[in-house]
Design a protein around this motif. Sequence first.
Motif, mmCIF file in Angstrom:
data_model
loop_
_atom_site.group_PDB
_atom_site.id
_atom_site.type_symbol
_atom_site.label_atom_id
_atom_site.label_comp_id
_atom_site.label_asym_id
_atom_site.label_seq_id
_atom_site.Cartn_x
_atom_site.Cartn_y
_atom_site.Cartn_z
ATOM 1 N N TYR A 1 12.274 -33.270 5.629
ATOM 2 C CA TYR A 1 12.914 -34.143 6.616
ATOM 3 C C TYR A 1 14.048 -33.417 7.346
ATOM 4 O O TYR A 1 14.216 -33.570 8.557
ATOM 5 N N LEU A 2 14.810 -32.634 6.610
ATOM 6 C CA LEU A 2 15.903 -31.885 7.229
ATOM 7 C C LEU A 2 15.376 -30.918 8.286
ATOM 8 O O LEU A 2 15.937 -30.795 9.380
ATOM 9 N N GLU A 3 14.276 -30.260 7.977
ATOM 10 C CA GLU A 3 13.701 -29.297 8.916
ATOM 11 C C GLU A 3 13.143 -29.991 10.157
ATOM 12 O O GLU A 3 13.257 -29.471 11.275
ATOM 13 N N MET B 1 15.910 -43.289 2.558
ATOM 14 C CA MET B 1 16.012 -44.685 2.111
ATOM 15 C C MET B 1 14.647 -45.257 1.751
ATOM 16 O O MET B 1 14.522 -46.169 0.920
ATOM 17 N N GLY B 2 13.599 -44.754 2.406
ATOM 18 C CA GLY B 2 12.261 -45.302 2.213
ATOM 19 C C GLY B 2 11.556 -44.711 1.010
ATOM 20 O O GLY B 2 12.080 -43.839 0.308
ATOM 21 N N ALA B 3 10.343 -45.182 0.796
ATOM 22 C CA ALA B 3 9.562 -44.784 -0.369
ATOM 23 C C ALA B 3 8.678 -43.582 -0.064
ATOM 24 O O ALA B 3 8.009 -43.540 0.983
ATOM 25 N N ALA B 4 8.642 -42.622 -0.977
ATOM 26 C CA ALA B 4 7.837 -41.421 -0.773
ATOM 27 C C ALA B 4 6.358 -41.760 -0.624
ATOM 28 O O ALA B 4 5.652 -41.171 0.207
ATOM 29 N N ASN B 5 5.858 -42.704 -1.405
ATOM 30 C CA ASN B 5 4.433 -43.048 -1.304
ATOM 31 C C ASN B 5 4.100 -43.664 0.049
ATOM 32 O O ASN B 5 3.071 -43.367 0.657
ATOM 33 N N ILE C 1 21.042 -35.551 13.157
ATOM 34 C CA ILE C 1 20.272 -34.946 12.068
ATOM 35 C C ILE C 1 20.531 -35.681 10.763
ATOM 36 O O ILE C 1 19.596 -36.054 10.027
ATOM 37 N N ASP C 2 21.808 -35.905 10.452
ATOM 38 C CA ASP C 2 22.166 -36.588 9.205
ATOM 39 C C ASP C 2 21.623 -38.016 9.180
ATOM 40 O O ASP C 2 21.114 -38.482 8.158
ATOM 41 N N ARG C 3 21.717 -38.712 10.321
ATOM 42 C CA ARG C 3 21.223 -40.090 10.381
ATOM 43 C C ARG C 3 19.720 -40.141 10.137
ATOM 44 O O ARG C 3 19.226 -41.015 9.425
ATOM 45 N N TRP C 4 18.989 -39.212 10.732
ATOM 46 C CA TRP C 4 17.534 -39.151 10.549
ATOM 47 C C TRP C 4 17.205 -38.959 9.067
ATOM 48 O O TRP C 4 16.352 -39.652 8.516
ATOM 49 N N TRP D 1 8.165 -43.202 12.191
ATOM 50 C CA TRP D 1 8.088 -42.665 10.819
ATOM 51 C C TRP D 1 9.092 -41.538 10.685
ATOM 52 O O TRP D 1 9.249 -40.745 11.619
ATOM 53 N N PRO D 2 9.747 -41.442 9.543
ATOM 54 C CA PRO D 2 9.815 -42.294 8.351
ATOM 55 C C PRO D 2 11.130 -43.074 8.350
ATOM 56 O O PRO D 2 11.827 -43.136 7.338
ATOM 57 N N LEU D 3 11.481 -43.612 9.506
ATOM 58 C CA LEU D 3 12.830 -44.115 9.744
ATOM 59 C C LEU D 3 12.963 -45.597 9.444
ATOM 60 O O LEU D 3 12.267 -46.125 8.592
ATOM 61 N N SER D 4 13.883 -46.273 10.113
ATOM 62 C CA SER D 4 14.136 -47.689 9.885
ATOM 63 C C SER D 4 14.664 -48.304 11.172
ATOM 64 O O SER D 4 14.811 -47.622 12.191
#
Length: 276
Positions: free
Chosen positions: A158-160, A190-194, A181-184, A31-34
């Motif tokens: 997410y940045l933190e 890209m994903g959905a907040a919900n 960091i940028d890739r994460w 989470w919350p990756l791909s």
Amino acid sequence: MSTITTPDGTTIFYKDWGPRDGQPVVFHHGWPLSSDDWDAQLLFFLARGYRVLAHDRRGHGRSTQTATGHDMDTYAADVTALTDALDLQHAFHIGHSTGGGEVARYVARAKPGRVGKAVLVGAVPPVMVKKESNPGGIPIEVFDGFRASLAANRAQFYLELASGPFYGFNRPDAQISQGLIDRWCWQGMMGAANAHYECIKAWSETDFTEDLKKIDVPVLIAHGDDDQVVPIEDSALLTTKLVKNNELKVYKGYPHGMLSTHPDVLNPDILAFLQG
């Protein structure tokens, strides 16, 4: 773009590289990756003749941003739909963090012959949240704080995480990679907040104890002893007591995101286990 459609109409994106008659290795992201989080592993195993596969969990990456189904039972059912559609036999399943929970639930319920071995890296099982049966867990207030931060400013949250505890970049001697960091962060956004909001409950509160007891294939449990996201004492060290046939590897000083910070160490170790 390769996709399958689950019984509830969800489109699941997946990568499928390498020889179709090669040994399949399926990667399950955190989470919350791909599936993009597995670049270093996909290329490593592809170069060694394996058939490598990785999917984007529903609500993550390029898969459908669904209104429902953000729970471990549905995640495992989606994996079943994928492995059935591709007719994967004796596949190796490797899961990181939340993906480790997904692997545990899927493998425990998989049809005979579908799974050969499993690898859990920095994985959330048996259960993360503190409760009467898990006194060493993390208080629910911590996860409530994650949800509040996500709802207030997901990008900053997410940045933190990526800049700090996920990769251990908040440690004094850390070698910081802005690229990681940028890739994460872009994977997360890209994903959905919900989906990401509800998935916090899935990875923090799901109890995988019975799943782990049911697993009868060999399992590698790999964990960094400086994991600030999924502390080793309440995860890997307990999982070893529940899985019948397991091998534990503890990495001194390694962070939660060690697959990305130390692929030169993790990849050969995973390969050795799978070939053993």
